[in-house]
Design an enzyme around this catalytic site. Structure first.
Site, PDB file in Angstrom:
ATOM      1  N   CYS A  74       0.860  -1.181   0.000  1.00  0.00           N
ATOM      2  CA  CYS A  74       0.000   0.000   0.000  1.00  0.00           C
ATOM      3  C   CYS A  74       0.895   1.229   0.000  1.00  0.00           C
ATOM      4  CB  CYS A  74      -0.898  -0.017   1.232  1.00  0.00           C
ATOM      5  SG  CYS A  74      -1.919   1.463   1.440  1.00  0.00           S
ATOM      6  N   CYS A 189      -0.230   3.393  -6.723  1.00  0.00           N
ATOM      7  CA  CYS A 189      -1.223   2.744  -5.858  1.00  0.00           C
ATOM      8  C   CYS A 189      -1.347   1.315  -6.351  1.00  0.00           C
ATOM      9  CB  CYS A 189      -2.571   3.461  -5.933  1.00  0.00           C
ATOM     10  SG  CYS A 189      -3.907   2.613  -5.038  1.00  0.00           S
TER      11      CYS A 189
END
Length: 270
Positions: A74, A189
């Site tokens: 993440c 991302c």
């Protein structure tokens, strides 16, 4: 051989893009995928509140599973607090997921690169330090999308993607100035690679899209003891932990494709 598992952590299922690459290099390892989907999306959280939540989750996770290594799959968490995790848990190896700005700066021909991220990653000091350190001679466009991670989650659950909205989210990545234009876009991302075919369809012109998953996989393998015998048979099954109870049938199918057994509604005492 160290038989402890490798743990992956994300706010949702975007980190599966990283798991896929790591598994291809070290298939014999056991993998535990942790999705704090109750907290999704992380990009809109207040920083200190999110830090406290993550630290509590990891205190629980590391006590229960004692992993050999943790992959923070993440960008938001990695850019916010990878240093905090390493300081709090010095006995654990952490591999972060950060924008591949250095690689983009090395490969651009025009000097114009864009970083497609979440709002949280765009505003992080860590991200700006990467730009100053490795891309000082480049024009770097930071684009923080509030919608794309959600689009990816919904797409993986079998829902359709609004292509006009998706196009509007990526349009700021395409910059023209003084006869030059963007030639590289960094996917910052882990959810975004699932939408890559849509990005290519909606792009204003041809660009190189950089997905750091393969580099993360190589880094992960390099930190783990190399197997002496080429063992490829797992001793333990892989599984996924979700913090919510709301796992759709399409998500279950996806996790089955990744050979991950599911436990939902996990309470990490946060």
């Amino acid at each position: 051989m160290d038989e402890r598992p490798v743990l992956f952590f994300d706010s949702g299922i975007g980190g599966l893009t990283v798991l896929r690459e790591v598994r291809s290099l070290i298939p014999e390892k056991q993998f535990i995928y942790v999705a704090d989907d109750v907290g999704f999306p992380y990009g809109n959280w207040e920083e200190n509140v999110l830090k406290n939540r993550i630290l509590k989750i990891f205190t629980n996770l590391l006590t229960v599973y004692n992993p050999a290594l943790c992959v923070i799959a993440c960008n938001t968490v990695s850019t916010l607090m990878i240093a905090d995790l390493r300081e709090r848990f010095p006995h654990i190896l952490f591999v972060g997921t950060v924008p591949a700005i250095k690689l983009a700066a090395e490969q651009t021909k025009s000097g114009f690169i864009s970083v497609l991220a979440t709002p949280g990653t765009v505003k992080r000091t860590y991200t700006h330090e990467l730009i100053n350190s490795f891309a000082g001679q480049c024009h770097v466009q930071l684009v923080g999308s509030e919608k794309l991670a959600g689009f990816a989650e919904n797409y993986l659950r079998g829902q359709s993607v609004d292509l006009e909205e998706l196009r509007n989210e990526i349009l700021p990545c395409f910059v023209k100035k003084n006869g030059k234009h963007t030639d590289i876009i960094v996917l910052a991302c882990t959810h975004y690679p699932f939408l890559l075919h849509f990005f290519r369809e909606q792009a204003l012109w041809h660009v190189q899209w950089i997905d750091p998953s393969k580099a993360i996989a190589k880094r992960t393998r390099s930190l783990l003891p190399q197997r002496i015998h080429h063992q490829t048979v797992k001793k333990y099954e892989d599984f996924a932990l979700f913090t919510s109870q709301n796992i759709t049938s399409s998500t279950k199918r996806l996790l089955k494709e990744f050979s991950l057994n599911i436990t939902k509604g996990v309470d990490f005492k946060v």
